[in-house]
Scaffold this motif. Structure first.
Motif, PDB file in Angstrom:
ATOM      1  N   SER A 180     -18.804  34.015  18.864  1.00 16.06           N
ATOM      2  CA  SER A 180     -19.136  35.106  19.795  1.00 16.06           C
ATOM      3  C   SER A 180     -18.334  35.017  21.087  1.00 16.06           C
ATOM      4  O   SER A 180     -17.880  33.945  21.471  1.00 16.06           O
ATOM      5  CB  SER A 180     -20.618  35.019  20.177  1.00 16.06           C
ATOM      6  N   THR A 181     -18.251  36.149  21.729  1.00 14.84           N
ATOM      7  CA  THR A 181     -17.737  36.183  23.099  1.00 14.84           C
ATOM      8  C   THR A 181     -18.826  36.814  23.956  1.00 14.84           C
ATOM      9  O   THR A 181     -19.431  37.813  23.573  1.00 14.84           O
ATOM     10  CB  THR A 181     -16.433  36.989  23.181  1.00 14.84           C
ATOM     11  N   ILE A 182     -19.066  36.185  25.091  1.00 20.99           N
ATOM     12  CA  ILE A 182     -20.169  36.624  25.949  1.00 20.99           C
ATOM     13  C   ILE A 182     -19.597  37.258  27.221  1.00 20.99           C
ATOM     14  O   ILE A 182     -18.607  36.753  27.770  1.00 20.99           O
ATOM     15  CB  ILE A 182     -21.100  35.427  26.260  1.00 20.99           C
ATOM     16  N   TYR A 183     -20.202  38.347  27.623  1.00 19.45           N
ATOM     17  CA  TYR A 183     -19.706  39.088  28.789  1.00 19.45           C
ATOM     18  C   TYR A 183     -20.731  38.985  29.899  1.00 19.45           C
ATOM     19  O   TYR A 183     -21.917  39.274  29.685  1.00 19.45           O
ATOM     20  CB  TYR A 183     -19.510  40.544  28.392  1.00 19.45           C
TER      21      TYR A 183
ATOM     22  N   ARG B 176     -26.240  48.398  18.978  1.00 19.09           N
ATOM     23  CA  ARG B 176     -24.788  48.166  18.878  1.00 19.09           C
ATOM     24  C   ARG B 176     -24.485  46.743  18.433  1.00 19.09           C
ATOM     25  O   ARG B 176     -23.364  46.257  18.592  1.00 19.09           O
ATOM     26  CB  ARG B 176     -24.132  48.453  20.223  1.00 19.09           C
ATOM     27  N   ASP B 177     -25.528  46.061  17.988  1.00 20.21           N
ATOM     28  CA  ASP B 177     -25.370  44.685  17.525  1.00 20.21           C
ATOM     29  C   ASP B 177     -24.925  43.738  18.641  1.00 20.21           C
ATOM     30  O   ASP B 177     -24.139  42.818  18.429  1.00 20.21           O
ATOM     31  CB  ASP B 177     -24.366  44.647  16.356  1.00 20.21           C
ATOM     32  N   MET B 178     -25.421  43.999  19.829  1.00 18.05           N
ATOM     33  CA  MET B 178     -25.153  43.083  20.944  1.00 18.05           C
ATOM     34  C   MET B 178     -26.502  42.564  21.451  1.00 18.05           C
ATOM     35  O   MET B 178     -27.487  43.298  21.493  1.00 18.05           O
ATOM     36  CB  MET B 178     -24.432  43.809  22.086  1.00 18.05           C
ATOM     37  N   GLY B 179     -26.515  41.294  21.827  1.00 10.64           N
ATOM     38  CA  GLY B 179     -27.755  40.695  22.330  1.00 10.64           C
ATOM     39  C   GLY B 179     -27.722  40.591  23.848  1.00 10.64           C
ATOM     40  O   GLY B 179     -26.659  40.406  24.437  1.00 10.64           O
ATOM     41  N   CYS B 180     -28.902  40.696  24.459  1.00 10.09           N
ATOM     42  CA  CYS B 180     -28.980  40.519  25.913  1.00 10.09           C
ATOM     43  C   CYS B 180     -29.428  39.103  26.235  1.00 10.09           C
ATOM     44  O   CYS B 180     -30.348  38.579  25.607  1.00 10.09           O
ATOM     45  CB  CYS B 180     -29.996  41.486  26.519  1.00 10.09           C
ATOM     46  N   MET B 181     -28.766  38.513  27.200  1.00 13.16           N
ATOM     47  CA  MET B 181     -29.176  37.207  27.723  1.00 13.16           C
ATOM     48  C   MET B 181     -29.602  37.398  29.173  1.00 13.16           C
ATOM     49  O   MET B 181     -28.838  37.974  29.960  1.00 13.16           O
ATOM     50  CB  MET B 181     -28.009  36.221  27.681  1.00 13.16           C
ATOM     51  N   PHE B 182     -30.782  36.903  29.508  1.00 14.86           N
ATOM     52  CA  PHE B 182     -31.245  37.051  30.886  1.00 14.86           C
ATOM     53  C   PHE B 182     -31.106  35.725  31.634  1.00 14.86           C
ATOM     54  O   PHE B 182     -31.061  34.656  31.031  1.00 14.86           O
ATOM     55  CB  PHE B 182     -32.687  37.548  30.917  1.00 14.86           C
ATOM     56  N   ASP B 183     -31.064  35.848  32.939  1.00 20.12           N
ATOM     57  CA  ASP B 183     -30.722  34.728  33.812  1.00 20.12           C
ATOM     58  C   ASP B 183     -32.009  34.153  34.408  1.00 20.12           C
ATOM     59  O   ASP B 183     -32.693  34.833  35.179  1.00 20.12           O
ATOM     60  CB  ASP B 183     -29.804  35.281  34.916  1.00 20.12           C
TER      61      ASP B 183
ATOM     62  N   ASP C 251     -20.336  40.263  22.022  1.00 17.93           N
ATOM     63  CA  ASP C 251     -21.505  39.999  21.179  1.00 17.93           C
ATOM     64  C   ASP C 251     -22.783  39.835  21.988  1.00 17.93           C
ATOM     65  O   ASP C 251     -23.850  40.239  21.563  1.00 17.93           O
ATOM     66  CB  ASP C 251     -21.263  38.721  20.364  1.00 17.93           C
ATOM     67  N   TYR C 252     -22.668  39.187  23.138  1.00 15.35           N
ATOM     68  CA  TYR C 252     -23.845  38.993  23.992  1.00 15.35           C
ATOM     69  C   TYR C 252     -23.478  39.374  25.429  1.00 15.35           C
ATOM     70  O   TYR C 252     -22.350  39.152  25.869  1.00 15.35           O
ATOM     71  CB  TYR C 252     -24.300  37.528  23.988  1.00 15.35           C
ATOM     72  N   ILE C 253     -24.473  39.920  26.101  1.00 14.99           N
ATOM     73  CA  ILE C 253     -24.283  40.299  27.496  1.00 14.99           C
ATOM     74  C   ILE C 253     -25.220  39.451  28.346  1.00 14.99           C
ATOM     75  O   ILE C 253     -26.434  39.460  28.115  1.00 14.99           O
ATOM     76  CB  ILE C 253     -24.686  41.768  27.726  1.00 14.99           C
ATOM     77  N   TRP C 254     -24.651  38.732  29.283  1.00 19.77           N
ATOM     78  CA  TRP C 254     -25.495  37.979  30.223  1.00 19.77           C
ATOM     79  C   TRP C 254     -25.589  38.816  31.498  1.00 19.77           C
ATOM     80  O   TRP C 254     -24.579  39.112  32.116  1.00 19.77           O
ATOM     81  CB  TRP C 254     -24.889  36.597  30.463  1.00 19.77           C
TER      82      TRP C 254
END
Ligand code: GLC
Length: 581
Positions: A7-10, A89-96, A44-47
């Motif tokens: 994955s690549t995380i944004y 959209r097959d992207m996961g959210c990552m929370f801080d 793939d994942y959004i932080w």
């Protein structure tokens, strides 16, 4: 959802991503409106940086309520919609999760300030006289790490701003409360978490004066940190999710433990050692050119060390606390494009999960604000004063901020070349760099040779080739001072990556024979060449000396064995070759 290795995380700094409410500040609906852009990039994942209720003294890293959304960012419905739309959209959210401290506006701290012993035990209070802090520890934002509360006749600890009080993780109630926070967001459908300065949560039993440093030796990677992380992960059931810990001044051994799967702590770690190679005498506020040798040494140590120990790195150059990489390690003038692409390629071919910080994929640069009134960050404003107290002139202090301020990474996302960069339709909370007229999404989307197109390619390659995602790494030409070169390999293929970290032509110690290898990606060719791997003429401009050294037109020579040799690399040149085994 994709495993974290391919994955690549944004990273989205929500306040500066997209304004939809005419407030001059980014918001959650703004993120929703740009999800297609992120999908197209291959994310793939959004932080998302914290959007929880907060007085915003540290831009949301001072959380007043972990379970509610700050109205400046939107509503709970917006969060739910964001998670749903990203998922579609097959992207996961990552929370801080900012769990080392809370805002002093948090209900727990307010109760503590009322003298309620139960809540005082949520924080770290120590007895003392008003003029004698319990220890000499320094806050990471300058000044003492202790604040005196006259009516309680006690001091409380704040490793960051005075409005960010450190939590007492030794209190099981605190740990229980924080687990509830995780469960709450997990139930909403979040797919991962980033844990803010999480290696600082376990404080020592005995608080002493630090005779050699600012106190970090006492609380970094503290006595119970692994135990507390294991407990948090186990009791909330997040070990199947993507989790990353931000590790401040950490060690390799600890990061192996934080991230090796058998310990069930986290998926991976951020460490910052490589981002201190331009700190003179280790001091962020003293400028020097990056020490490339040291940078390379650190990459070798962490890439190979984590591999040997079975740990996993988060690989990155930029985040909301760092100046822009292209201005810092590259050249944001003459070799802007080449150096931004080289920096990207160097870490995207590493073993680890790459993070892209908003705007990095465009080659966004430092802001170069020249007046203190343009700065917003609490740390920058504090240090502007501290530097002058220490004898710097105003001009010198501004020059240091231009290079080091966290605001450099917090300027509005540059969506297009219009006056407000497509970020907002009113004056933004922080100024937009002038170069948004040519560094922006709209123009780079139309250009196959843009930095943005290069990032897309790199992100796609990681998904396409398991050797990039999971292969082993081994550095070559190890003592070369400017060339970063390494081999990635698995049972079926092999990759060689060479990166010239310098702004001039540099010779390799040993020429590389390309026979039998195909070019996977490079920053001095156009895409067509890269795709089919042909040896088409290289049209990139070549500095004087390039040809003399056998670099510039090496593709045109054709035929002879020698022309298959790469003997040197052009300024900031990056080439990656691949072959099947
Ligand atoms: C982390 C955050 C930073 C914040 C600090 C205190 O380093 O990334 O932005 O100021 O923690 O929460």
């Amino acid at each position: 959802m994709r495993d974290f290795k391919s994955s690549t995380i944004y990273q989205i700094y929500t306040k500066s991503f997209q304004d939809t409410t005419h407030s001059g500040q980014g918001d959650l609906r703004g993120v929703i409106s740009r999800l297609d852009y992120l999908k197209e990039l291959g994310i793939d994942y959004i932080w998302l940086t914290p959007f929880f209720k907060s007085p915003q003294n540290d831009n949301g890293y001072d959380v007043a309520d972990y379970l509610s959304v700050d109205p400046m960012f939107g509503t709970m419905e917006d969060v739910e919609e964001l998670i749903g739309e990203a998922g579609r959209r097959d992207m996961g959210c990552m929370f801080d999760m900012v769990f080392n401290h809370t805002s002093t506006e948090h209900m727990w701290f307010k109760r503590a300030m009322e003298g309620d012993p139960e809540y005082m035990d949520y924080y770290i209070f120590r007895d003392g006289e008003p003029d004698a802090p319990p220890t000499n520890w320094q806050s990471k934002f300058g000044g003492s790490a202790w604040e005196y509360v006259p009516h309680l006749k006690k001091w409380y600890l704040h490793l960051f701003d005075v409005t960010q009080a450190d939590l007492n993780w030794d209190n099981p109630r605190v740990r229980r409360e924080l687990k509830e926070v995780i469960r709450f967001w997990k139930d909403k459908g979040v797919r991962g978490f980033r844990f803010d300065v999480v290696n600082l949560i376990s404080k020592p039993e005995i608080f002493g004066d630090d005779s050699i440093g600012d106190g970090r030796g006492f609380y970094t990677d503290g006595p119970h940190v692994h135990e507390y992380l294991q407990e948090l992960t186990r009791d909330t059931g997040i070990d199947g999710m993507v989790t990353v810990g931000e590790m401040s001044s950490t060690s390799l051994d600890n990061c192996i433990r934080y991230s090796r799967p058998e310990d069930r702590e986290l998926s991976m770690c951020f460490n910052f050692h490589h981002l201190k190679v331009d700190y003179k005498d280790g001091d962020k506020w003293k400028l020097m050119q990056p020490d490339l040798r040291e940078l390379k040494r650190l990459f070798m140590e962490w890439q190979e060390g984590m591999q040997e120990g079975g740990g996993w790195n988060a690989v990155f150059w930029c985040n909301h606390d760092q100046p822009r990489a292209v201005s810092r390690f590259g050249d944001d003038g003459k070799y802007w494009k080449e150096s931004a692409k080289m920096l990207a390629t160097a870490i995207h071919m590493f073993r680890g999960t790459p993070y892209v910080f908003q705007g990095e994929e465009l080659g966004m640069t430092n802001a170069y604000y020249d007046d203190i009134s343009q700065y917003r960050d609490v740390e920058s404003i504090n240090y502007y004063k501290i530097l002058q107290d220490q004898g710097s002139t105003r001009e010198e202090a501004i020059h240091v901020l231009q290079e080091r301020s966290r605001d450099n990474g917090r300027t509005p996302m540059q969506w297009d070349g219009s006056e407000l960069a497509g970020f907002s339709d009113v004056a933004p909370w922080i100024g937009i760099p002038r170069n948004h007229t040519y560094i922006n999404v709209e123009s780079e989307q139309q250009d196959e040779d843009s930095i943005l197109s290069h990032y897309k390619r790199l992100i796609a390659l990681r998904k396409e080739y398991p050797v990039i995602a999971e292969g082993e790494i081994e550095f070559v030409d190890r003592s070369h001072p400017q060339i970063l070169a390494y081999r990635r390999f698995d049972g079926s293929s092999e990759l060689m990556a060479f990166h010239n970290m310098a702004g001039e032509v540099i010779g390799l110690t040993e020429p590389f024979d390309r026979t039998g290898w195909r070019l996977l990606v490079s920053n001095y060719r156009d895409e067509a060449d890269v795709k089919d791997g042909t040896d088409a003429a290289d049209e990139a401009d070549i500095t004087d000396g390039g040809d003399a050294l056998g670099t510039g037109n090496r593709e045109q020579e054709g035929g002879s064995q020698d022309s298959r040799m790469i003997t040197c690399l052009r300024p900031y040149e990056s080439v990656v070759y691949m072959r099947d085994k």
